[in-house]
Design an enzyme around this catalytic site. Structure first.
Site, PDB file in Angstrom:
ATOM      1  N   GLN A   9       3.308 120.340  32.236  1.00 45.54           N
ATOM      2  CA  GLN A   9       2.251 119.761  33.070  1.00 45.54           C
ATOM      3  C   GLN A   9       1.946 120.688  34.241  1.00 45.54           C
ATOM      4  O   GLN A   9       2.856 121.277  34.813  1.00 45.54           O
ATOM      5  CB  GLN A   9       2.745 118.405  33.591  1.00 45.54           C
ATOM      6  CG  GLN A   9       1.645 117.462  33.969  1.00 45.54           C
ATOM      7  CD  GLN A   9       2.133 116.021  34.041  1.00 45.54           C
ATOM      8  OE1 GLN A   9       3.109 115.661  33.418  1.00 45.54           O
ATOM      9  NE2 GLN A   9       1.447 115.192  34.785  1.00 45.54           N
ATOM     10  N   SER A  88       9.848 121.320  30.294  1.00 45.55           N
ATOM     11  CA  SER A  88       9.610 119.882  30.406  1.00 45.55           C
ATOM     12  C   SER A  88       8.787 119.369  29.221  1.00 45.55           C
ATOM     13  O   SER A  88       9.257 119.399  28.081  1.00 45.55           O
ATOM     14  CB  SER A  88       8.938 119.571  31.758  1.00 45.55           C
ATOM     15  OG  SER A  88       8.842 118.192  31.965  1.00 45.55           O
ATOM     16  N   LEU A  89       7.555 118.941  29.456  1.00 47.36           N
ATOM     17  CA  LEU A  89       6.661 118.516  28.379  1.00 47.36           C
ATOM     18  C   LEU A  89       6.583 119.574  27.266  1.00 47.36           C
ATOM     19  O   LEU A  89       6.496 119.260  26.073  1.00 47.36           O
ATOM     20  CB  LEU A  89       5.268 118.277  28.970  1.00 47.36           C
ATOM     21  CG  LEU A  89       4.063 118.417  28.029  1.00 47.36           C
ATOM     22  CD1 LEU A  89       3.991 117.229  27.108  1.00 47.36           C
ATOM     23  CD2 LEU A  89       2.793 118.599  28.806  1.00 47.36           C
ATOM     24  N   ARG A 113       5.317 109.201  26.105  1.00 46.08           N
ATOM     25  CA  ARG A 113       6.056 109.735  27.253  1.00 46.08           C
ATOM     26  C   ARG A 113       5.178 109.692  28.503  1.00 46.08           C
ATOM     27  O   ARG A 113       5.617 109.259  29.573  1.00 46.08           O
ATOM     28  CB  ARG A 113       6.463 111.185  26.944  1.00 46.08           C
ATOM     29  CG  ARG A 113       7.205 111.926  28.051  1.00 46.08           C
ATOM     30  CD  ARG A 113       7.450 113.364  27.586  1.00 46.08           C
ATOM     31  NE  ARG A 113       8.379 114.113  28.452  1.00 46.08           N
ATOM     32  CZ  ARG A 113       8.004 114.911  29.427  1.00 46.08           C
ATOM     33  NH1 ARG A 113       6.717 115.068  29.698  1.00 46.08           N
ATOM     34  NH2 ARG A 113       8.908 115.566  30.140  1.00 46.08           N
ATOM     35  N   HIS A 195      11.966 114.068  36.216  1.00 44.58           N
ATOM     36  CA  HIS A 195      13.303 114.670  36.077  1.00 44.58           C
ATOM     37  C   HIS A 195      14.250 114.235  37.197  1.00 44.58           C
ATOM     38  O   HIS A 195      14.967 115.042  37.774  1.00 44.58           O
ATOM     39  CB  HIS A 195      13.199 116.203  35.983  1.00 44.58           C
ATOM     40  CG  HIS A 195      12.375 116.626  34.806  1.00 44.58           C
ATOM     41  ND1 HIS A 195      12.819 116.527  33.508  1.00 44.58           N
ATOM     42  CD2 HIS A 195      11.111 117.101  34.725  1.00 44.58           C
ATOM     43  CE1 HIS A 195      11.865 116.929  32.685  1.00 44.58           C
ATOM     44  NE2 HIS A 195      10.817 117.265  33.394  1.00 44.58           N
ATOM     45  N   GLN A 244      16.322 114.225  28.769  1.00 43.90           N
ATOM     46  CA  GLN A 244      15.471 115.158  29.516  1.00 43.90           C
ATOM     47  C   GLN A 244      14.683 114.527  30.669  1.00 43.90           C
ATOM     48  O   GLN A 244      14.508 115.134  31.718  1.00 43.90           O
ATOM     49  CB  GLN A 244      14.504 115.844  28.535  1.00 43.90           C
ATOM     50  CG  GLN A 244      13.833 117.084  29.089  1.00 43.90           C
ATOM     51  CD  GLN A 244      12.361 117.137  28.741  1.00 43.90           C
ATOM     52  OE1 GLN A 244      11.592 116.249  29.089  1.00 43.90           O
ATOM     53  NE2 GLN A 244      11.961 118.190  28.057  1.00 43.90           N
TER      54      GLN A 244
END
Length: 291
Positions: A9, A88-89, A113, A195, A244
């Site tokens: 992102q 991440s993503l 998500r 996170h 995660q």
């Protein structure tokens, strides 16, 4: 060894993916399939939407995922990853690229998500902040000294960490970081504390969706955010993907491990060049390219 990395992102931009859609029949077919799966024309927002519309989490995450995954698929025979990783993503994009997830399942999970994270963000005021110029252990110590929830969330490169947590705790931590010698500590324009423990409701929701999805044995290892190590076991990948959302992104450590394991070329697949920049800061000798 060829390593392919996939952004998260923040890499989105207006017009993203439009050239792919117009120049490749396969890309067009996959974008249209995505519109169908999502139940709205995400392509309209990606190609013609405003920066504001693109910034909505439910749009941003699938948009970045689609740009990355469809670009990888249009590379055809040239796409032969020996290791993959995503920020991440971007880990979801990496898992489609290495055959762990199908395109359809990857997109559905990314969409779920995004919606789960959006909901979690609305429960308690929370945010993230970038801290520049401090050693990792000092950032961790400062976070531990603050009342309230604030943790190290993204280890992006040496001297660049993102912290995450309750808004008041993050604000206090920023002041303490500056007092500890940080060059900068600035609140980021994000919707919530990704996170961090604040994402627990989203983790629970996403866990059910991940458990119900088929994960196949990948064609090459993925260096996961949670472990910063090569993982090829489908069940282990699944477990790490669930953790995660509430755990830090160990990007610095992942890149260092990939280099130690023989990565000679890092190709960034998707919008922007953020990861290539971070990789060059992690290791000045690293060779990077953009797909």
């Amino acid at each position: 060894m060829k390593a392919y990395v996939f952004p998260g992102q923040g890499a989105q931009f207006t017009g993203m993916g439009k050239d792919l859609y117009e120049s490749s029949a396969l890309a067009k077919e996959l974008f249209e399939k995505a519109n169908e799966i999502l139940g709205f024309r995400i392509t309209d927002i990606m190609f013609e939407g405003t920066a504001e519309e693109l910034k909505e989490t439910k749009v941003t995450q699938p948009a970045v995922f689609l740009h990355s995954v469809i670009l990888a698929k249009t590379l055809g025979e040239d796409f032969k990853p020996e290791m993959v990783a995503g920020h991440s993503l971007g880990e979801f994009s990496a898992l489609v690229a290495n055959g762990t997830l199908s395109f359809e399942d990857g997109l559905k999970l990314v969409s779920q998500r995004a919606l789960a994270m959006q909901k979690a963000c609305e429960i308690t005021p929370s945010t993230m902040a970038a801290v520049l110029g401090l050693a990792d252990n000092i950032v961790e110590d400062v976070c531990a000294s603050i009342d309230g929830i604030v943790v190290a969330a993204n280890y992006n490169c040496p001297g660049q960490l993102v912290i995450s947590g309750e808004t008041s705790a993050v604000e206090k931590a920023c002041e303490a970081m500056k007092a500890a010698g940080a060059k900068r500590a600035l609140i980021l324009p994000v919707g919530g504390a990704f996170h961090s423990p604040m994402m627990e409701p989203a983790r629970e929701e996403l866990a059910a969706a991940i458990e119900a999805t088929t994960f196949s044995t990948p064609i090459c290892p993925v260096y996961q955010n949670v472990t910063a190590s090569a993982v090829s076991d489908a069940n282990e990948i699944k477990k790490n993907l669930i953790i995660q959302l509430t755990a830090p992104v160990k990007w610095t450590q992942s890149v260092q491990q990939m280099i130690a394991d023989g990565a000679t070329l890092f190709t960034e697949v998707g919008p922007g060049k953020v990861l290539a920049g971070l990789i060059n800061k992690i290791d000045k000798e690293a060779v990077t390219a953009n797909a």
